[in-house]
Write a protein that holds these residues in place. Structure first.
Motif, mmCIF file in Angstrom:
data_model
loop_
_atom_site.group_PDB
_atom_site.id
_atom_site.type_symbol
_atom_site.label_atom_id
_atom_site.label_comp_id
_atom_site.label_asym_id
_atom_site.label_seq_id
_atom_site.Cartn_x
_atom_site.Cartn_y
_atom_site.Cartn_z
ATOM 1 N N LYS A 31 0.847 -1.202 0.000
ATOM 2 C CA LYS A 31 0.000 0.000 0.000
ATOM 3 C C LYS A 31 0.884 1.254 0.000
ATOM 4 O O LYS A 31 0.389 2.354 -0.115
ATOM 5 N N ASN A 32 2.191 1.018 0.157
ATOM 6 C CA ASN A 32 3.107 2.130 0.377
ATOM 7 C C ASN A 32 4.056 2.245 -0.836
ATOM 8 O O ASN A 32 4.955 1.413 -1.009
ATOM 9 N N PRO A 33 3.862 3.275 -1.683
ATOM 10 C CA PRO A 33 4.655 3.373 -2.927
ATOM 11 C C PRO A 33 6.158 3.468 -2.661
ATOM 12 O O PRO A 33 6.953 2.872 -3.401
ATOM 13 N N ALA A 34 6.567 4.179 -1.601
ATOM 14 C CA ALA A 34 8.013 4.335 -1.347
ATOM 15 C C ALA A 34 8.624 2.981 -0.990
ATOM 16 O O ALA A 34 9.702 2.618 -1.470
ATOM 17 N N ARG A 35 7.901 2.212 -0.169
ATOM 18 C CA ARG A 35 8.431 0.888 0.219
ATOM 19 C C ARG A 35 8.437 -0.057 -0.989
ATOM 20 O O ARG A 35 9.390 -0.812 -1.195
ATOM 21 N N ALA A 36 7.377 0.012 -1.795
ATOM 22 C CA ALA A 36 7.319 -0.852 -2.992
ATOM 23 C C ALA A 36 8.510 -0.556 -3.904
ATOM 24 O O ALA A 36 9.144 -1.480 -4.434
ATOM 25 N N ALA A 37 8.855 0.738 -4.047
ATOM 26 C CA ALA A 37 9.997 1.107 -4.907
ATOM 27 C C ALA A 37 11.291 0.576 -4.299
ATOM 28 O O ALA A 37 12.165 0.056 -5.016
ATOM 29 N N LEU A 38 11.408 0.666 -2.975
ATOM 30 C CA LEU A 38 12.616 0.179 -2.292
ATOM 31 C C LEU A 38 12.790 -1.330 -2.491
ATOM 32 O O LEU A 38 13.877 -1.819 -2.812
ATOM 33 N N LEU A 39 11.685 -2.076 -2.318
ATOM 34 C CA LEU A 39 11.764 -3.543 -2.460
ATOM 35 C C LEU A 39 12.009 -3.940 -3.919
ATOM 36 O O LEU A 39 12.701 -4.921 -4.195
ATOM 37 N N PHE A 54 16.059 -12.507 -3.078
ATOM 38 C CA PHE A 54 15.298 -12.485 -4.326
ATOM 39 C C PHE A 54 15.393 -11.096 -4.942
ATOM 40 O O PHE A 54 14.934 -10.120 -4.333
ATOM 41 N N ALA A 55 16.002 -11.035 -6.129
ATOM 42 C CA ALA A 55 16.042 -9.756 -6.857
ATOM 43 C C ALA A 55 14.849 -9.797 -7.822
ATOM 44 O O ALA A 55 14.087 -10.768 -7.809
ATOM 45 N N ASP A 56 14.656 -8.819 -8.603
ATOM 46 C CA ASP A 56 13.584 -8.805 -9.618
ATOM 47 C C ASP A 56 12.224 -9.182 -9.037
ATOM 48 O O ASP A 56 11.507 -10.015 -9.599
ATOM 49 N N VAL A 57 11.899 -8.605 -7.881
ATOM 50 C CA VAL A 57 10.606 -8.896 -7.263
ATOM 51 C C VAL A 57 9.527 -8.103 -7.997
ATOM 52 O O VAL A 57 9.688 -6.910 -8.245
ATOM 53 N N GLN A 58 8.447 -8.786 -8.340
ATOM 54 C CA GLN A 58 7.297 -8.069 -8.934
ATOM 55 C C GLN A 58 6.514 -7.476 -7.767
ATOM 56 O O GLN A 58 5.878 -8.219 -7.011
ATOM 57 N N ILE A 59 6.550 -6.190 -7.600
ATOM 58 C CA ILE A 59 5.825 -5.560 -6.483
ATOM 59 C C ILE A 59 5.146 -4.290 -6.973
ATOM 60 O O ILE A 59 5.727 -3.544 -7.764
ATOM 61 N N THR A 60 3.925 -4.082 -6.519
ATOM 62 C CA THR A 60 3.147 -2.948 -7.016
ATOM 63 C C THR A 60 2.202 -2.441 -5.924
ATOM 64 O O THR A 60 1.927 -3.154 -4.953
ATOM 65 N N THR A 132 12.647 -7.859 10.127
ATOM 66 C CA THR A 132 13.790 -7.222 10.806
ATOM 67 C C THR A 132 14.083 -5.845 10.225
ATOM 68 O O THR A 132 14.585 -4.962 10.903
ATOM 69 N N GLU A 133 13.807 -5.663 8.940
ATOM 70 C CA GLU A 133 13.820 -4.335 8.305
ATOM 71 C C GLU A 133 12.943 -4.461 7.074
ATOM 72 O O GLU A 133 12.567 -5.585 6.696
ATOM 73 N N GLU A 134 12.575 -3.353 6.426
ATOM 74 C CA GLU A 134 11.692 -3.458 5.265
ATOM 75 C C GLU A 134 12.332 -4.380 4.225
ATOM 76 O O GLU A 134 13.515 -4.238 3.894
ATOM 77 N N GLY A 135 11.594 -5.376 3.771
ATOM 78 C CA GLY A 135 12.104 -6.290 2.750
ATOM 79 C C GLY A 135 12.846 -7.492 3.298
ATOM 80 O O GLY A 135 13.278 -8.352 2.537
ATOM 81 N N VAL A 136 13.003 -7.560 4.631
ATOM 82 C CA VAL A 136 13.760 -8.676 5.221
ATOM 83 C C VAL A 136 12.918 -9.370 6.289
ATOM 84 O O VAL A 136 12.484 -8.749 7.257
ATOM 85 N N SER A 137 12.664 -10.671 6.106
ATOM 86 C CA SER A 137 11.885 -11.422 7.081
ATOM 87 C C SER A 137 12.762 -12.523 7.667
ATOM 88 O O SER A 137 13.458 -13.226 6.933
ATOM 89 N N ARG A 138 12.728 -12.618 8.999
ATOM 90 C CA ARG A 138 13.479 -13.702 9.646
ATOM 91 C C ARG A 138 12.528 -14.866 9.886
ATOM 92 O O ARG A 138 11.540 -14.729 10.617
ATOM 93 N N TYR A 139 12.826 -15.973 9.238
ATOM 94 C CA TYR A 139 12.015 -17.196 9.357
ATOM 95 C C TYR A 139 12.477 -17.868 10.641
ATOM 96 O O TYR A 139 13.542 -18.465 10.696
#
Ligand SMILES: NC(=O)C1=CN([C@@H]2O[C@H](COP(=O)(O)OP(=O)(O)OC[C@H]3O[C@@H](n4cnc5c(N)ncnc54)[C@H](OP(=O)(O)O)[C@@H]3O)[C@@H](O)[C@H]2O)C=CC1
Ligand SMILES: CC(C)(CO)C(=O)C(=O)O
Length: 310
Positions: A31-39, A54-60, A132-139
């Protein structure tokens, strides 16, 4: 097959990582355009039990991109369910199914009102994940997935989802009884999440201290009493042993409610312990431990600005 993961938080990113093993098309909806651009620029990372970038993430942020999707995986907190419905309802195609990975009561009803019972699936999971930070999930915790459809039928879509999760190597089961699926998890969350958020302990430590253990067990026992009165058939026999095993399997996890408190965000207290208290009241059952946890978390949520700094 095309899947839209709605919500790039702890659970959404972990599912993205797990789904990458299936080679299906996965689109992330933010829902957040700035975060989507960052990811989109930096990609997504999963750490802990899985180490992958994962690079080349399809995010919108544009839900129209999901109009041909087969499944929409809703991975937002319960307090954001309505905002997701507003964002996606006119873009879910006739072939699209909504799969809620959310904890708590009330989400299935909201989604069913918007999309119809036959198009809503509840996926409860004891996987543990922390952002842990935007774009990073600790499993941080292994867990299974149990799928139930709001209309109680199994249907081809549930079997497709079962195959999908089998490819990710997660243990997956189907159930015709969505109430059993929901309550089997709700009771566990009633014991773990708020206690973790008040004590600021990881799941593994909750049962290690006499006081937090007593409170967790009290909340679970009360919630179980409510489920029994409602004649809900749980998916396990021993509620306390189940809670203990979830705490062990997700020992290193920061529960999703503690994660909210640490980020000074609203919490799912109304959908978890609050739901237990409301149901208990209507049945004339006393739930003092759950009521106390609701009061404590509501106080914490509404007083972030007044917290004493050290
Ligand atoms: N984390 C865990 O271990 C587990 C969590 N769950 C359940 O999964 C659900 C998600 O939890 P979790 O991943 O931890 O939560 P997070 O808060 O980490 O992630 C939710 C994400 O969804 C985003 N979001 C909110 N509204 C929208 C919207 N309208 N469209 C797109 N994105 C949106 C949030 O953005 P923002 O932060 O900017 O608001 C955030 O990035 C909850 O119901 C939780 O109880 C279930 C099992 C385990
Ligand atoms: C399984 C568990 C307890 C993992 O932390 C969870 O559901 C949550 O944090 O919301």
């Amino acid at each position: 097959m095309k899947i839209v993961v709605v919500g790039p938080g702890a659970m959404g990113l972990l599912l993205y990582g797990l789904l990458s093993k299936t080679r299906h098309e996965v689109l992330v909806l933010d829902k957040n355009p700035a975060r989507a651009a960052l990811l989109a620029k930096n990609g997504i990372r999963i750490e802990g039990l899985m180490n992958a970038k994962f690079a080349d993430v399809q995010i919108t942020t544009d839900a129209t991109a999901g109009r041909d999707a087969d499944f929409w995986f809703v991975c937002v907190k319960s307090y954001d369910t309505k905002s997701v419905i507003r964002a996606i309802s006119s873009h879910v195609g006739a072939q699209g199914f909504i799969v809620s990975f959310q904890n708590g009561a009330g989400n299935v009803e909201l989604l069913s009102d918007a999309f119809g019972e036959s198009r809503v699936v509840l996926a409860v999971t004891n996987l543990g994940a922390t952002l842990t930070e935007e774009g990073v999930s600790r499993y941080a915790g292994e867990g299974d997935v149990i799928l139930g459809r709001a209309d109680g039928s199994l249907g081809a879509e549930l079997k497709t989802l079962r195959e999908l999760f089998q490819k990710t190597k997660l243990a997956v089961k189907l159930s015709r009884d969505i109430h059993a699926v929901l309550w089997s998890k709700l009771i566990i969350n009633a014991g773990i999440n708020a206690v973790a958020a008040v004590t600021r302990l990881t799941n593994g430590r909750i049962m290690a201290y006499e006081g937090s253990r007593r409170i967790a067990e009290g909340a679970i026992t009360e919630a179980h009493k409510v489920a029994k009165r409602k004649r809900i058939k749980l998916l396990y026999d021993d509620v306390l042993a189940k809670a203990e095993s979830v705490c062990e399997a997700t020992a290193e996890n920061v529960s999703s409610m503690l994660a909210d408190v640490l980020r000074k965000k609203p919490t799912e207290i109304d959908a978890i312990n609050g739901a237990i208290v409301r149901q208990a009241q209507s049945l004339g059952i006393k739930t003092p431990v759950n009521a106390l946890l609701v009061d404590l978390i509501k106080t914490i949520e509404s007083s972030y600005a007044q917290e004493v700094e050290v």
